[in-house]
Scaffold this motif. Structure first.
Motif, mmCIF file in Angstrom:
data_model
loop_
_atom_site.group_PDB
_atom_site.id
_atom_site.type_symbol
_atom_site.label_atom_id
_atom_site.label_comp_id
_atom_site.label_asym_id
_atom_site.label_seq_id
_atom_site.Cartn_x
_atom_site.Cartn_y
_atom_site.Cartn_z
ATOM 1 N N ALA A 135 29.445 39.389 39.418
ATOM 2 C CA ALA A 135 30.851 38.988 39.437
ATOM 3 C C ALA A 135 31.753 40.203 39.429
ATOM 4 N N ASP A 136 31.328 41.266 38.726
ATOM 5 C CA ASP A 136 32.133 42.481 38.704
ATOM 6 C C ASP A 136 32.198 43.117 40.084
ATOM 7 N N VAL A 137 31.080 43.050 40.806
ATOM 8 C CA VAL A 137 31.055 43.629 42.155
ATOM 9 C C VAL A 137 32.133 42.990 43.010
ATOM 10 N N SER A 138 32.171 41.645 42.992
ATOM 11 C CA SER A 138 33.153 40.979 43.846
ATOM 12 C C SER A 138 34.566 41.246 43.353
ATOM 13 N N ALA A 139 34.737 41.283 42.012
ATOM 14 C CA ALA A 139 36.081 41.523 41.479
ATOM 15 C C ALA A 139 36.587 42.889 41.935
ATOM 16 N N ILE A 140 35.741 43.904 41.814
ATOM 17 C CA ILE A 140 36.170 45.252 42.204
ATOM 18 C C ILE A 140 36.393 45.330 43.714
ATOM 19 N N LEU A 141 35.517 44.677 44.485
ATOM 20 C CA LEU A 141 35.709 44.676 45.941
ATOM 21 C C LEU A 141 37.051 44.054 46.297
ATOM 22 N N VAL A 142 37.369 42.943 45.616
ATOM 23 C CA VAL A 142 38.652 42.292 45.885
ATOM 24 C C VAL A 142 39.801 43.250 45.580
ATOM 25 N N ILE A 143 39.701 43.948 44.452
ATOM 26 C CA ILE A 143 40.754 44.894 44.094
ATOM 27 C C ILE A 143 40.864 45.988 45.145
ATOM 28 N N ILE A 144 39.724 46.536 45.566
ATOM 29 C CA ILE A 144 39.748 47.623 46.553
ATOM 30 C C ILE A 144 40.339 47.141 47.870
ATOM 31 N N ILE A 145 39.849 45.981 48.341
ATOM 32 C CA ILE A 145 40.343 45.467 49.625
ATOM 33 C C ILE A 145 41.833 45.159 49.528
ATOM 34 N N GLY A 146 42.239 44.554 48.397
ATOM 35 C CA GLY A 146 43.648 44.261 48.210
ATOM 36 C C GLY A 146 44.493 45.527 48.251
ATOM 37 N N THR A 147 43.997 46.578 47.615
ATOM 38 C CA THR A 147 44.743 47.835 47.610
ATOM 39 C C THR A 147 44.846 48.401 49.014
ATOM 40 N N VAL A 148 43.737 48.359 49.756
ATOM 41 C CA VAL A 148 43.760 48.882 51.118
ATOM 42 C C VAL A 148 44.754 48.097 51.970
ATOM 43 N N PHE A 149 44.770 46.773 51.806
ATOM 44 C CA PHE A 149 45.745 45.929 52.516
ATOM 45 C C PHE A 149 47.158 46.399 52.223
ATOM 46 N N LEU A 150 47.424 46.554 50.909
ATOM 47 C CA LEU A 150 48.770 46.901 50.465
ATOM 48 C C LEU A 150 49.207 48.228 51.054
ATOM 49 N N ILE A 151 48.329 49.210 50.948
ATOM 50 C CA ILE A 151 48.674 50.546 51.445
ATOM 51 C C ILE A 151 48.810 50.519 52.958
ATOM 52 N N ASN B 132 38.164 42.825 33.291
ATOM 53 C CA ASN B 132 38.475 44.226 33.073
ATOM 54 C C ASN B 132 39.591 44.695 33.996
ATOM 55 N N PHE B 133 40.477 43.773 34.344
ATOM 56 C CA PHE B 133 41.484 44.075 35.354
ATOM 57 C C PHE B 133 42.254 45.351 35.029
ATOM 58 N N ASP B 134 42.717 45.479 33.746
ATOM 59 C CA ASP B 134 43.499 46.684 33.433
ATOM 60 C C ASP B 134 42.624 47.933 33.455
ATOM 61 N N GLY B 135 41.377 47.807 33.034
ATOM 62 C CA GLY B 135 40.473 48.953 33.092
ATOM 63 C C GLY B 135 40.256 49.398 34.531
ATOM 64 N N TRP B 136 40.009 48.418 35.403
ATOM 65 C CA TRP B 136 39.771 48.754 36.802
ATOM 66 C C TRP B 136 41.023 49.296 37.458
ATOM 67 N N LEU B 137 42.162 48.735 37.087
ATOM 68 C CA LEU B 137 43.420 49.216 37.650
ATOM 69 C C LEU B 137 43.628 50.682 37.288
ATOM 70 N N ALA B 138 43.261 51.037 36.038
ATOM 71 C CA ALA B 138 43.389 52.429 35.618
ATOM 72 C C ALA B 138 42.487 53.330 36.468
ATOM 73 N N LEU B 139 41.258 52.870 36.715
ATOM 74 C CA LEU B 139 40.346 53.641 37.553
ATOM 75 C C LEU B 139 40.872 53.724 38.982
ATOM 76 N N LEU B 140 41.433 52.623 39.450
ATOM 77 C CA LEU B 140 41.992 52.597 40.804
ATOM 78 C C LEU B 140 43.130 53.601 40.909
ATOM 79 N N TRP B 141 43.946 53.666 39.857
ATOM 80 C CA TRP B 141 45.049 54.618 39.821
ATOM 81 C C TRP B 141 44.513 56.041 39.971
ATOM 82 N N ASP B 142 43.440 56.351 39.253
ATOM 83 C CA ASP B 142 42.805 57.665 39.388
ATOM 84 C C ASP B 142 42.406 57.919 40.832
#
Lengths: 312, 295, 273
Positions: B260-276, B89-99
């Motif tokens: 698996a979704d938990v870890s995927a979303i955590l990875v996305i969140i942590i990655g975003t925090v790193f980036l920012i 659900n990468f694009d779905g989660w990315l959209a939520l992350l954008w929000d």
């Protein structure tokens, strides 16, 4: 709330204390304390009041300490039984199916309640306020729906499942489909105007979470006057759902499991007052059920997971 | 060990050594007293907090097994397919992350603007009137110490579920935090330009605009960027109380055991925090021209 | 004067275009966001109205029958904050040494430990609370562990930066007097950074008291659960009382913490953010 604190404190005390000498039944040495937990159909204080007498009855029947643990969400009970910290759990059919799957089959249903009219099972409904313009589910298009908890059957799984079948997937049909944490919170959110409609469990016009809240005086209008049953309208009802089961750990000794099950099935005879308190007198008895009675909810969970994947 | 340092004759050495020992004794008494207090508080807290080391030890395997549960099977041969499955659900989660990022952005922006306006009123060198300063400072403190999530819950009650309560909660908390930090910077500013401006006839606002702002602007932006990073993390959590975004999805996955979704979303969140984290640090270095000031 | 120093009065064109672009872009993004979130002035005013009613209903703050529960829950919250901060700081110290460039020369170790700390910091305390609840069950112990974990990440980064920023001279001094690696750290670096570290720990204690109130909402102990329940049931007087209790507690801790920090570092550095 007092009870919860002292219950948790005494739990710690008992767990650290030395179990008492062996009795006739040798499971007591291994299980000096039986922990029972309940999914939050209502908020914590209400749970303690409702289950208090029944817990005392169980203690008398089993001859060992029984502790009631209050959970704030469904997952805590599921997780607790998976980790074998909770011995008896009370679930909705959908959350039971989840508990069974997550625990590798160790969480097994053994009893459910029978209504006064002999039927078993309940419904999921959607309430709106009677003075609102909504007469059917279609009227709620684009409005806000208050759900209960992602693991609640009547408060989430059943509405999502059946509404999807009607072509009205909640996350698309409503502008907001938000979990509120408990059945009580969903109704409160609706009366407060935070949402326009709320899902809830319902047995009959005289037996539902709404009637229990009204009896407790929890629902008041803005000016402080208490609300009445007529102030609410049901705009959607699900088909009949299986009865909410109590489940125990399958790997407990057989004589312990039998003792627990028997205590439940005989409760309405041996301690009617405690039994009646559980349902405000609306239930007839506990009747036996097994895992096989909930296979369709295992399927339901799988279907909901696939539904979720299709969206993504 | 050979004598590498010269030592004083005993007559001179003795009083110095005594003074040193006396000072050390006082310091030791303070340290011991402090440590005793610490131990007492620790024991009290352990009792009040129901610390149970037995339960902790028994539960540690569960901690490990939890991480084992949420990490999906990634095999080398089917790596691409496994990754696609994990992030289905990468694009779905990315959209939520954008929000979520938007919530943090508007919240930080609004809070920074409010803090900007209030900070001058809270600065001792620019606001001579003590009552005004007091009110400004207490207001900022209130906004800062009031738990953000409580604001969010109350705003949900008032405005309904959705991202706006989250934005407002973040804005208010940010106004308080940045307002205080801004006023501290302003208090350390060089007063000469302001005096010069006042002397040549500038009024209060003008002297601030031309005398103070040029000095503090880069500091202000730097603090705001830091606050944005903190607010991104805060915004993910506000999703829990109904402010939408990726936090809601994470909690939902945790509660339904979609490991698996938990870890995927955590990875996305942590990655975003790193980036920012990395982006804001770069920007802040350019603004401040110094290395290291991160809090 | 304008003719002689034009660049002072007019910033170069490139810089001005860039600033303008940022301001316009930033504003556009903000407006787009407000539209996307369904923000409308009327809804906002209505909400403010409702909020105003709530504020009026909050007066006077009154705990009703729940006073003792709130007090004991607040004590629990303080315990969670205290142990969490202390535990996090103690555990962070060793790893902060690893993450400091000037103590451990190995670049890989430095990079790895920094990223490890960042990962832990990236996960919010509330999420850690949910994970720890799975391990030790509901209750304040999970809350303590949650705060310990997220503080571990923050302190690790802060401590290592303080160590990196410390002066080399005392270290050189100890070395030249014959001290070992350990001596140079214990007597060269530690005395320098200790006041800064303690100051940070005290500052975080105050901040953690606020976090601790929140994690109660997911069942990790403390007063958060009561707060969430009372808000759900719109018992505004009780809500106001709890909030008042929290604000007073945080103020007291803030005051005590400032005094301690002043005593340790002195006026200027003690007035931290």
């Amino acid at each position: 709330m007092i009870k919860r604190r002292s219950i948790l404190a005494s739990t710690a005390g008992v767990l650290l204390a030395v179990p008492f000498a062996a009795n006739a039944q040798d499971w007591k040495a291994k299980y000096p304390e039986i922990v029972m937990a309940v999914v939050p159909a209502e908020n914590a204080g209400g749970v303690v009041d409702r289950f208090g007498p029944f817990v005392k009855y169980l203690e008398k029947e089993l001859g060992t300490k029984v502790t009631l643990r209050v959970a704030n969400d469904y997952t805590a009970v599921i997780e607790g039984q998976k980790n074998r910290q909770i011995h008896i759990g009370f679930y909705g059919p959908g959350s039971y199916a989840r508990a069974n799957a997550v625990s590798g089959g160790n969480t097994v249903a053994f009893g459910t309640t029978q209504n006064q009219d002999g039927s078993i099972g309940y419904y999921s409904v959607v309430y709106v306020k009677a003075d609102s313009p909504y007469k059917s589910l279609d009227d709620l298009k684009g409005k806000k729906l208050g759900l209960v908890d992602v693991e609640s059957t009547s408060g989430y799984k059943a509405p999502v499942f059946f509404m999807n079948r009607e072509g009205k997937a909640p996350d698309k049909f409503f502008s907001v489909a938000q979990v509120t944490g408990s059945h009580e919170n969903a109704v409160l959110a609706m009366t407060q105007g935070t949402v326009d409609a709320a899902t809830n469990w319902w047995n009959s016009d005289t037996d539902s979470n709404l009637t229990r809240m009204l009896n407790k005086g929890m629902l008041k209008k803005a000016d402080g006057t208490p609300m009445k049953y007529e102030d609410f309208r049901i705009v959607w009802k699900s088909p009949l759902l299986a009865g909410s089961p109590f489940a125990y750990l399958n790997d407990m000794p057989d004589d312990l499991k039998k003792a627990i099950a028997d205590a439940f099935y005989n409760a309405h005879k041996k301690d009617k007052a405690a039994f009646d308190k559980l349902s405000d007198g609306k239930d007839r008895a506990f009747v036996p059920v097994g895992h096989k009675d909930y296979l369709e909810f295992i399927e339901l969970n799988k279907y909901l997971e696939e539904l979720r994947r299709k969206k993504g | 060990m050979a004598k590498t340092l010269a030592t004083l004759p005993p007559a001179q050495l003795a009083p110095l050594a005594d003074a040193y020992h006396a000072a050390m004794a006082v310091k030791r008494r303070w340290t011991v007293g402090g440590l005793v207090l610490l131990v007492v508080l620790t024991l009290l807290s352990a009792w009040a907090g129901q610390v149970d080391l037995v339960k902790f030890w028994a539960g540690l395997p569960r901690f490990a097994s939890y991480f084992h549960d949420i990490v999906p099977r990634l095999r080398f041969e089917t790596f691409a397919a496994d990754m696609a499955e994990w992030f289905w659900n990468f694009d779905g989660w990315l959209a939520l992350l954008w929000d979520t990022l938007l919530v943090a952005y508007v919240g930080t922006l609004a809070g920074a603007m409010a803090g900007f306006v209030l900070c001058f009123l809270a600065s001792a060198n620019l606001t001579k009137s003590t009552p005004i300063r007091f009110i400004a400072r207490r207001s900022l403190e209130f906004c800062r110490t009031f738990p953000e999530i409580v604001f969010a819950l109350m705003f949900v009650y008032a405005f309904g579920f959705g991202p706006m309560p989250g934005v407002l909660a973040i804005a208010i908390h940010t106004a308080g935090a940045l307002g205080k930090q801004f006023s501290e910077v302003v208090e350390n500013v060089d007063m000469h330009p302001i005096e010069g401006l006042t002397a040549s006839g500038a009024n209060y606002v003008e002297s601030i605009r031309f005398g103070v702002v040029p000095q503090v602007l880069s500091n202000f932006v730097s603090y705001s960027l830091l606050r944005f990073e903190i607010n991104v993390r805060g915004a993910t959590v506000l999703g829990f109380v109904g402010a939408g975004g990726i936090g809601k999805e994470l909690i939902s996955s945790i509660r339904q055991f979609y490991y698996a979704d938990v870890s995927a979303i955590l990875v996305i969140i942590i990655g975003t925090v790193f980036l920012i984290d990395w982006l804001t640090e770069m920007l802040r270095h350019r603004l401040l021209g110094i290395v290291g000031d991160t809090r | 004067m304008r003719r002689r120093h034009p660049e002072v009065f007019r910033a170069p064109v490139v810089e001005r275009c860039l600033s303008l672009a940022i301001v316009v872009g930033g504003t556009a993004l903000a407006i787009y966001t407000l539209w996307r979130f369904g923000f409308s002035p009327t809804k906002f005013i209505d909400g403010l109205d409702k909020l105003g009613i709530v504020v009026v209903l909050m007066m006077p703050p009154d705990p009703g029958s729940q006073l003792w529960h709130y007090v004991s829950a607040l004590a629990e919250t303080l315990a969670i904050a205290f142990l969490g901060t202390l535990g996090g700081a103690l555990l962070a110290l060793p790893i902060s040494i690893l993450a400091a460039k000037n103590v451990v020369a190995n670049r890989i170790l430095h990079f790895a430990s920094r990223r490890f700390l960042d990962t832990i910091r990236g996960v919010d305390t509330l999420i850690w609370a949910l994970i720890w609840i799975n391990v030790v069950g509901l209750g304040p112990f999970a809350g303590i562990l949650a705060i310990m974990t997220s503080d571990f990440g923050s302190f690790g980064k802060l401590f290592s930066e303080a160590i990196e920023a410390s002066d080399r001279k005392p270290v050189d001094g100890v070395r030249s007097a014959g001290g070992s690696e350990l001596h140079s750290f214990r007597f060269g670096i530690l005395p320098q950074v200790m006041p800064v570290l303690m100051s940070q720990v005290l500052y975080y204690f105050e901040s953690n008291t606020r976090s601790a109130t929140i994690i109660g909402i997911v069942g990790a102990g403390g007063i958060g659960l009561y707060l969430a329940n009372e808000i759900a049931q719109a018992e505004w007087q009780r809500v106001a009382f709890i909030i008042l209790m929290i604000l007073v507690t945080v103020s007291v801790i803030d005051w005590v913490s400032s005094r301690l920090r002043l005593a340790m570092i002195g006026r200027r550095a003690g007035a931290g953010a």
